[in-house]
Write a protein that holds these residues in place. Structure first.
Motif, mmCIF file in Angstrom:
data_model
loop_
_atom_site.group_PDB
_atom_site.id
_atom_site.type_symbol
_atom_site.label_atom_id
_atom_site.label_comp_id
_atom_site.label_asym_id
_atom_site.label_seq_id
_atom_site.Cartn_x
_atom_site.Cartn_y
_atom_site.Cartn_z
ATOM 1 N N GLU A 9 -5.275 -3.770 0.492
ATOM 2 C CA GLU A 9 -4.367 -4.627 0.884
ATOM 3 C C GLU A 9 -3.194 -4.701 -0.043
ATOM 4 O OE1 GLU A 9 -7.222 -7.473 3.686
ATOM 5 O OE2 GLU A 9 -6.825 -8.215 1.724
ATOM 6 N N LEU A 37 -2.066 -2.394 -1.865
ATOM 7 C CA LEU A 37 -1.303 -1.057 -1.673
ATOM 8 C C LEU A 37 -0.634 -1.261 -0.388
ATOM 9 C CD1 LEU A 37 -1.319 1.621 -2.906
ATOM 10 C CD2 LEU A 37 -2.906 2.372 -1.202
ATOM 11 N N LEU A 38 -0.812 -1.947 0.524
ATOM 12 C CA LEU A 38 -0.357 -2.180 1.940
ATOM 13 C C LEU A 38 0.777 -3.035 1.755
ATOM 14 C CD1 LEU A 38 -3.208 -2.453 4.510
ATOM 15 C CD2 LEU A 38 -1.385 -0.729 4.504
ATOM 16 N N SER A 39 0.760 -4.237 0.843
ATOM 17 C CA SER A 39 1.473 -5.046 0.605
ATOM 18 C C SER A 39 2.756 -4.668 -0.260
ATOM 19 C CB SER A 39 1.080 -6.181 0.031
ATOM 20 O OG SER A 39 -0.006 -6.731 0.838
ATOM 21 N N THR A 40 2.658 -3.563 -0.740
ATOM 22 C CA THR A 40 3.887 -2.859 -1.620
ATOM 23 C C THR A 40 5.254 -2.910 -0.640
ATOM 24 O OG1 THR A 40 2.202 -1.267 -2.159
ATOM 25 C CG2 THR A 40 4.514 -0.839 -2.997
ATOM 26 N N PRO A 41 6.173 -3.520 -1.365
ATOM 27 C CA PRO A 41 7.499 -3.822 -0.685
ATOM 28 C C PRO A 41 8.023 -2.134 -0.082
ATOM 29 C CG PRO A 41 7.409 -4.737 -2.663
ATOM 30 C CD PRO A 41 6.213 -3.889 -2.744
ATOM 31 N N LEU A 42 8.659 -2.200 1.221
ATOM 32 C CA LEU A 42 8.969 -1.033 1.714
ATOM 33 C C LEU A 42 10.034 -0.442 0.846
ATOM 34 C CD1 LEU A 42 8.592 -1.616 5.604
ATOM 35 C CD2 LEU A 42 7.323 -0.035 4.173
ATOM 36 N N SER A 43 10.462 0.741 0.803
ATOM 37 C CA SER A 43 11.911 0.970 0.047
ATOM 38 C C SER A 43 12.966 0.338 0.640
ATOM 39 C CB SER A 43 12.032 2.725 -0.114
ATOM 40 O OG SER A 43 11.811 3.065 1.259
ATOM 41 N N ASP A 44 14.103 0.149 -0.214
ATOM 42 C CA ASP A 44 15.399 -0.571 0.469
ATOM 43 C C ASP A 44 16.216 0.487 0.974
ATOM 44 O OD1 ASP A 44 15.009 -2.939 -0.843
ATOM 45 O OD2 ASP A 44 16.029 -3.086 -2.407
ATOM 46 N N ILE A 45 16.753 -0.004 1.973
ATOM 47 C CA ILE A 45 17.664 0.815 2.673
ATOM 48 C C ILE A 45 19.024 0.135 2.781
ATOM 49 C CG2 ILE A 45 18.198 2.039 4.855
ATOM 50 C CD1 ILE A 45 15.317 1.598 5.754
ATOM 51 N N ARG A 46 20.198 0.811 2.116
ATOM 52 C CA ARG A 46 21.347 0.286 2.382
ATOM 53 C C ARG A 46 22.061 0.415 3.711
ATOM 54 N NH1 ARG A 46 24.512 2.751 -2.914
ATOM 55 N NH2 ARG A 46 23.153 1.894 -4.539
#
Lengths: 185, 116
Positions: free
Chosen positions: B5, B7-16
């Protein structure tokens, strides 16, 4: 951008089809919707932005259907999900929709994505969607059920099954919080 | 929260934004233009078919009107052929009626296709 309330922008789009206001809404939500679409359509990232774009176009066209009961972004998540299902049906990828079989995805060439992303690819669309909405976007299982038009038990079962598969693929533990999966079907 | 959990809660990579919102607005405008052009073409098509339809009907009516007086005279002599007139009228109606039906079909399919 933040000087406008979201409801004010939505009202402007609804009443005047105001594209400037809609542009501000797109700017505000594009990141989460694109992240979500990438997660949904993985490993086929090429269609993620098309999917996100189509999501916003549909939202603009059908903004009168947004009842304002929930968050606008939740409505966008819902549109994106159904757009993706429609896409899968159009390209006849029923294997990603069905729940009866483990999705066999070739993730060997995905060297740039993390292990978690590689593992995510091996989940069914519904498992991936439910897990992403719960853990990345903070929705409760009840909210996810409402968002995706799925029974709560099914959502719980998608999450449990998805987590089990991920734990197996990533060789990590997933059983330290049994409360989360108690109601799983 | 267990390891998975976390690991799953790691923020997704930013997209500009990288022009994404502009692209969306451009596609909306493009679609609106397409709908406008399509609707204009449909209206023009309907108008043309309607004019042809009316013109045909009026020409049939006129020919009937001109034919009737002489036909009445012929009636007594048993040389008047009702079936011939009816046949001519049907043949003359075929094209505009077919066009009208096709246009209606086109409009309905376009409405469905473009989700209008």
């Amino acid at each position: 951008m933040d000087e406008y309330q979201e409801s004010e922008l939505i009202a402007k789009v609804l009443l005047n089809k105001d594209q400037r206001s809609f542009g501000l809404l797109v700017q505000r939500h594009q990141q989460v919707i694109r992240q979500y679409c990438r997660r949904l359509s993985a490993p086929d990232f090429a269609i993620a932005d098309d999917l996100a774009q189509e999501t916003f176009i549909q939202a603009f066209k059908k903004i009168q259907l947004f009842q304002g009961k929930g968050k606008f972004v939740s409505w966008l998540f819902r549109i994106a999900y159904f757009q993706y299902l429609q896409y899968l049906r159009s390209v006849k990828r029923f294997d990603l929709l069905d729940d009866n079989e483990y999705a066999a995805q070739d993730s060997a060439d995905l060297t740039t994505t993390s292990d978690l992303e590689k593992a995510m690819i091996q989940l069914k669309v519904n498992e991936r969607t439910c897990i992403t909405l719960q853990f990345n976007f903070g929705y409760t299982q009840e909210e996810i059920a409402g968002l995706l038009d799925l029974p709560l038990g099914t959502v719980k079962s998608h999450i449990k099954r998805g987590k089990d598969k991920l734990a197996q693929i990533l060789q990590v533990s997933s059983d330290s919080s049994p409360k989360n999966i108690n109601g799983a079907a | 929260m267990n390891e998975l959990e976390r690991l799953l809660s790691t923020p997704l990579s930013d997209i500009r934004d990288d022009g994404f919102s502009l692209k969306v607005l451009k596609s909306i405008r493009k679609k609106q233009r397409q709908v406008f052009v399509l609707m204009s073409c449909m209206l023009a098509g309907i108008a043309t078919v309607f004019v042809v339809f009316i013109a045909k009907i009026s020409s049939i009516g006129l020919s009937l009107l001109t034919a009737l007086p002489s036909s009445f005279k012929l009636l007594g002599s048993n040389k008047f052929d009702f079936t011939a007139i009816a046949h001519d009228a049907l043949v003359a109606m075929q094209t505009p009626a077919g066009l009208f039906a096709l246009t209606c079909l086109l409009i309905v399919s376009c409405l469905i296709k473009f989700d209008l």
